[in-house]
Design a protein around this motif. Sequence first.
Motif, PDB file in Angstrom:
ATOM      1  N   TYR A  77      -8.412 -10.190  -3.007  1.00  0.00           N
ATOM      2  CA  TYR A  77      -7.679 -10.490  -1.657  1.00  0.00           C
ATOM      3  C   TYR A  77      -7.484  -9.165  -0.797  1.00  0.00           C
ATOM      4  O   TYR A  77      -7.490  -8.034  -1.397  1.00  0.00           O
ATOM      5  CB  TYR A  77      -6.290 -11.324  -1.835  1.00  0.00           C
ATOM      6  N   ASP A  78      -7.367  -9.337   0.254  1.00  0.00           N
ATOM      7  CA  ASP A  78      -7.178  -8.301   1.315  1.00  0.00           C
ATOM      8  C   ASP A  78      -5.446  -8.146   1.322  1.00  0.00           C
ATOM      9  O   ASP A  78      -5.005  -9.145   1.658  1.00  0.00           O
ATOM     10  CB  ASP A  78      -7.815  -8.747   2.671  1.00  0.00           C
ATOM     11  N   HIS A  79      -4.961  -7.261   1.128  1.00  0.00           N
ATOM     12  CA  HIS A  79      -3.592  -7.139   0.749  1.00  0.00           C
ATOM     13  C   HIS A  79      -3.114  -6.952   2.320  1.00  0.00           C
ATOM     14  O   HIS A  79      -1.961  -7.046   2.266  1.00  0.00           O
ATOM     15  CB  HIS A  79      -2.925  -5.882   0.022  1.00  0.00           C
ATOM     16  N   HIS A  80      -3.829  -6.614   3.487  1.00  0.00           N
ATOM     17  CA  HIS A  80      -3.404  -6.566   4.872  1.00  0.00           C
ATOM     18  C   HIS A  80      -3.126  -7.844   5.406  1.00  0.00           C
ATOM     19  O   HIS A  80      -2.507  -8.114   6.413  1.00  0.00           O
ATOM     20  CB  HIS A  80      -4.404  -5.761   5.695  1.00  0.00           C
TER      21      HIS A  80
ATOM     22  N   ALA B  34       0.773 -11.432  -0.200  1.00  0.00           N
ATOM     23  CA  ALA B  34       1.279 -10.998  -1.558  1.00  0.00           C
ATOM     24  C   ALA B  34       2.755 -11.864  -1.710  1.00  0.00           C
ATOM     25  O   ALA B  34       2.722 -12.103  -2.903  1.00  0.00           O
ATOM     26  CB  ALA B  34       1.479  -9.462  -1.512  1.00  0.00           C
TER      27      ALA B  34
ATOM     28  N   THR C 142       3.312 -14.093  -4.919  1.00  0.00           N
ATOM     29  CA  THR C 142       4.268 -13.894  -5.916  1.00  0.00           C
ATOM     30  C   THR C 142       5.335 -15.188  -6.022  1.00  0.00           C
ATOM     31  O   THR C 142       5.674 -15.707  -6.987  1.00  0.00           O
ATOM     32  CB  THR C 142       5.065 -12.854  -5.362  1.00  0.00           C
TER      33      THR C 142
ATOM     34  N   HIS D  88      -2.033  -5.852 -11.504  1.00  0.00           N
ATOM     35  CA  HIS D  88      -2.556  -5.708 -10.108  1.00  0.00           C
ATOM     36  C   HIS D  88      -3.148  -4.395 -10.111  1.00  0.00           C
ATOM     37  O   HIS D  88      -2.590  -3.483 -10.489  1.00  0.00           O
ATOM     38  CB  HIS D  88      -1.252  -5.900  -9.356  1.00  0.00           C
TER      39      HIS D  88
ATOM     40  N   HIS E 241      -5.443  -1.740  -7.297  1.00  0.00           N
ATOM     41  CA  HIS E 241      -5.876  -1.586  -6.190  1.00  0.00           C
ATOM     42  C   HIS E 241      -7.540  -1.178  -6.133  1.00  0.00           C
ATOM     43  O   HIS E 241      -7.772  -0.168  -6.507  1.00  0.00           O
ATOM     44  CB  HIS E 241      -5.078  -0.417  -5.282  1.00  0.00           C
TER      45      HIS E 241
ATOM     46  N   ASP F 251      -8.373  -1.700   1.370  1.00  0.00           N
ATOM     47  CA  ASP F 251      -7.973  -2.794   1.747  1.00  0.00           C
ATOM     48  C   ASP F 251      -7.851  -4.137   0.773  1.00  0.00           C
ATOM     49  O   ASP F 251      -6.996  -4.957   1.021  1.00  0.00           O
ATOM     50  CB  ASP F 251      -9.014  -3.599   2.815  1.00  0.00           C
ATOM     51  N   HIS F 252      -8.398  -3.900  -0.267  1.00  0.00           N
ATOM     52  CA  HIS F 252      -8.613  -5.052  -1.301  1.00  0.00           C
ATOM     53  C   HIS F 252      -7.921  -4.828  -2.565  1.00  0.00           C
ATOM     54  O   HIS F 252      -7.946  -3.645  -3.330  1.00  0.00           O
ATOM     55  CB  HIS F 252     -10.155  -5.237  -1.927  1.00  0.00           C
ATOM     56  N   CYS F 253      -7.305  -5.868  -3.094  1.00  0.00           N
ATOM     57  CA  CYS F 253      -6.670  -5.925  -4.619  1.00  0.00           C
ATOM     58  C   CYS F 253      -7.217  -6.963  -5.334  1.00  0.00           C
ATOM     59  O   CYS F 253      -7.904  -7.931  -5.045  1.00  0.00           O
ATOM     60  CB  CYS F 253      -5.038  -6.326  -4.379  1.00  0.00           C
TER      61      CYS F 253
ATOM     62  N   GLU G 271      -5.979  -9.146  -8.798  1.00  0.00           N
ATOM     63  CA  GLU G 271      -4.749  -9.624  -9.579  1.00  0.00           C
ATOM     64  C   GLU G 271      -5.390 -10.571 -10.599  1.00  0.00           C
ATOM     65  O   GLU G 271      -6.159 -11.509 -10.487  1.00  0.00           O
ATOM     66  CB  GLU G 271      -3.825 -10.402  -8.654  1.00  0.00           C
TER      67      GLU G 271
END
Length: 139
Positions: free
Chosen positions: A63-66, A71, A75, A90, A92, A96-98, A100
């Motif tokens: 996903y894009d953490h922006h 997030a 959670t 998690h 990085h 932009d992307h994470c 998980e």
Amino acid sequence: MTQLTRFGISMDTRLLEQFDALVARKGYVNRSEAIRDLIRNALVEDQWSRGDEEIVGTVTLVYDHHVRDLADKLTEHQHDHHDAIVSALHVHLDHDHCLEVVVVRGPAPRVKRLADELIGTKGVKHGKLVMTTTGRGIV
């Protein structure tokens, strides 16, 4: 030591050739080990479909953490199902992307429901549930 039983299988020659090519690509030492893995896989899938036994698995999300509040929503879903979550990792991937990875455990219907909630969260670009067995009952 386990007792081995030999049995024969009849099949189309072309199908056997395709199977032998698969056995070679996957690095099996022989057909027997490949067939044992196919049988184990069928037994594990049956275990999931019955829903009466505990399964384990992973839910992988990208996903894009922006994305606003994403997030926090992920959670929150995890806290709502805290008893089914063993661990989370998690990573990085870039600015932009994470990624998980959530390790899950419990009855298959509950694990599937949790995975669907996580994967279906607005802003998740890709998600996948991979289920397997705890190993009990599989030889």
